[in-house]
Design a protein around this motif. Structure first.
Motif, PDB file in Angstrom:
ATOM      1  N   VAL A   1       0.564  -1.002  -0.078  1.00 45.35           N
ATOM      2  CA  VAL A   1       0.046  -0.191   0.108  1.00 45.35           C
ATOM      3  C   VAL A   1       0.914   1.137  -0.367  1.00 45.35           C
ATOM      4  O   VAL A   1       2.015   0.829   0.645  1.00 45.35           O
ATOM      5  CB  VAL A   1      -0.892  -0.144   1.407  1.00 45.35           C
ATOM      6  CG1 VAL A   1      -1.493   1.188   1.437  1.00 45.35           C
ATOM      7  CG2 VAL A   1      -1.881  -1.657   1.127  1.00 45.35           C
TER       8      VAL A   1
ATOM      9  N   LEU B   1      -5.052   4.674   6.565  1.00 41.18           N
ATOM     10  CA  LEU B   1      -3.716   3.480   6.302  1.00 41.18           C
ATOM     11  C   LEU B   1      -3.281   2.717   7.142  1.00 41.18           C
ATOM     12  O   LEU B   1      -2.901   1.280   7.436  1.00 41.18           O
ATOM     13  CB  LEU B   1      -2.424   4.172   6.141  1.00 41.18           C
ATOM     14  CG  LEU B   1      -1.965   5.512   4.794  1.00 41.18           C
ATOM     15  CD1 LEU B   1      -1.097   6.751   4.586  1.00 41.18           C
ATOM     16  CD2 LEU B   1      -2.238   4.633   3.542  1.00 41.18           C
TER      17      LEU B   1
ATOM     18  N   SER C   1      -3.331  -1.107   6.621  1.00 44.15           N
ATOM     19  CA  SER C   1      -2.018  -2.108   6.780  1.00 44.15           C
ATOM     20  C   SER C   1      -2.290  -3.504   7.584  1.00 44.15           C
ATOM     21  O   SER C   1      -1.255  -4.459   7.447  1.00 44.15           O
ATOM     22  CB  SER C   1      -1.328  -1.448   8.322  1.00 44.15           C
ATOM     23  OG  SER C   1      -1.939  -1.156   9.045  1.00 44.15           O
TER      24      SER C   1
ATOM     25  N   VAL D   1       3.087  -0.818   3.702  1.00 53.23           N
ATOM     26  CA  VAL D   1       3.120   0.567   3.903  1.00 53.23           C
ATOM     27  C   VAL D   1       3.996   1.466   3.735  1.00 53.23           C
ATOM     28  O   VAL D   1       4.809   1.201   3.810  1.00 53.23           O
ATOM     29  CB  VAL D   1       1.761   1.564   4.795  1.00 53.23           C
ATOM     30  CG1 VAL D   1       1.565   2.709   4.759  1.00 53.23           C
ATOM     31  CG2 VAL D   1       0.290  -0.332   5.091  1.00 53.23           C
TER      32      VAL D   1
END
Length: 308
Positions: A153, A249, A253, A259
């Motif tokens: 990500v 985020l 995760s 990430v």
């Protein structure tokens, strides 16, 4: 700053379980990149808060050497073919690791460590590295390892560090043969770091909300421009999400292997490494978090791209 193709991965260790988990991640990453690993335990005689009579009972240099060499043995047990060296320099951990970062391809630390030394990794030392390290920094959570998800990500916002994060994330996804999920976030945080706390967030469907979403789409497009063509082997997906960057985020995760974010951003990621957003993400992420600076991707290309 271009780095030598001989630049090692540096893993900071302190003898704690958390630092060994970070070391395991660093070992696997060094194996992926075909690079040597440098295991570093920094120690200082200025053991604040420890009574002098206690300090005198121990030879801290000997203890530091033992921690570093045991970490080296741990790394070699995981990857016997890896070139691993151990170092136990005297000095403030933050200063030592910043100096190591000058010659490293990547620095890896744990999110938690032993008291007094390891615990500072996400205090002053961790944020110091995240803000100032000239190479990418990866913070590995203290959680139990879990099966790989095949997902990387990247939190992007169109800023120069986000561009570096995007390039590095594409390269990392290629190394891992993983899917890249590029994310831009808009919402209250998108309107600036110093917005008054009394300012209400834009309502759903309002002109302000639509403008914030459109700006996030534009910034995401800027961050990804040309990268899909450069890395056609990487399956890349993108999403624009309403919310707070740290929450979005952190949630992502939970289903990711990594990430990646820029050291400082604009819009929803503004001040990422300056306040609560960074501390929330780095402290609560369920997978390792990589922090990139604006010139980090240039360094990585000098190291050989996906093979570097």
């Amino acid at each position: 700053m271009a780095r030598s193709t001989m630049a090692p991965l540096v893993a900071a260790v302190d003898g704690s379980e958390g630092s060994l988990r970070a070391l395991d991640w660093a070992v696997d990453e060094a194996r992926l990149r075909g690079r040597r690993l440098r295991v570093v335990h920094a120690f200082t005689w200025l053991t604040s808060g420890v009574p002098a009579e206690v300090v005198q009972r121990y030879d801290l240099a000997t203890m530091a050497r033992r921690i570093a060499e045991e970490a080296r043995a741990h790394a070699l047990a995981r990857a016997p073919e890896l070139d691993v060296e151990a170092a136990w320099p005297e000095g403030d951990p933050g200063d030592v690791l910043l100096e190591e970062a000058e010659r490293a391809a990547l620095v890896v630390v744990g999110s938690r460590g032993a008291s007094r030394l390891g615990a500072v990794f996400l205090g002053s030392v961790g944020l110091q590295l995240a803000a100032l390290a000239p190479c990418p920094l990866v913070v590995v959570p203290h959680l139990e390892p879990r099966p790989a998800t095949g997902r990387v990500v990247a939190g992007l916002d169109g800023s120069a560090p986000a561009r570096a994060a995007a390039e590095w994330a594409f390269d990392e996804a290629a190394r891992r043969r993983a899917t890249l999920h590029a994310v831009a976030v808009y919402g209250t945080a998108s309107h600036g770091v110093f917005v008054s706390l009394e300012t209400p967030p834009p309502g759903p469907g309002s002109p302000e909300e639509r403008a914030a979403e459109e700006e996030a789409r534009r910034e995401l497009s800027e961050s990804l421009a040309g990268l899909r063509a450069r890395r056609p082997e990487v399956r890349a997906e993108s999403a624009v999400i309403a919310g707070h960057p740290a929450h979005v985020l952190t949630t992502r995760s939970r289903t990711a292997d990594l990430v990646v974010v820029g050291s400082r951003g604009r819009g929803g990621f503004a001040g990422m490494l300056l306040g609560s957003v960074s501390q929330t993400l780095l402290t609560h992420a369920a997978c390792p978090v990589a922090v990139l600076h604006a010139d980090a991707s240039e360094d990585d290309r000098a190291l050989g791209g996906a093979g570097g």
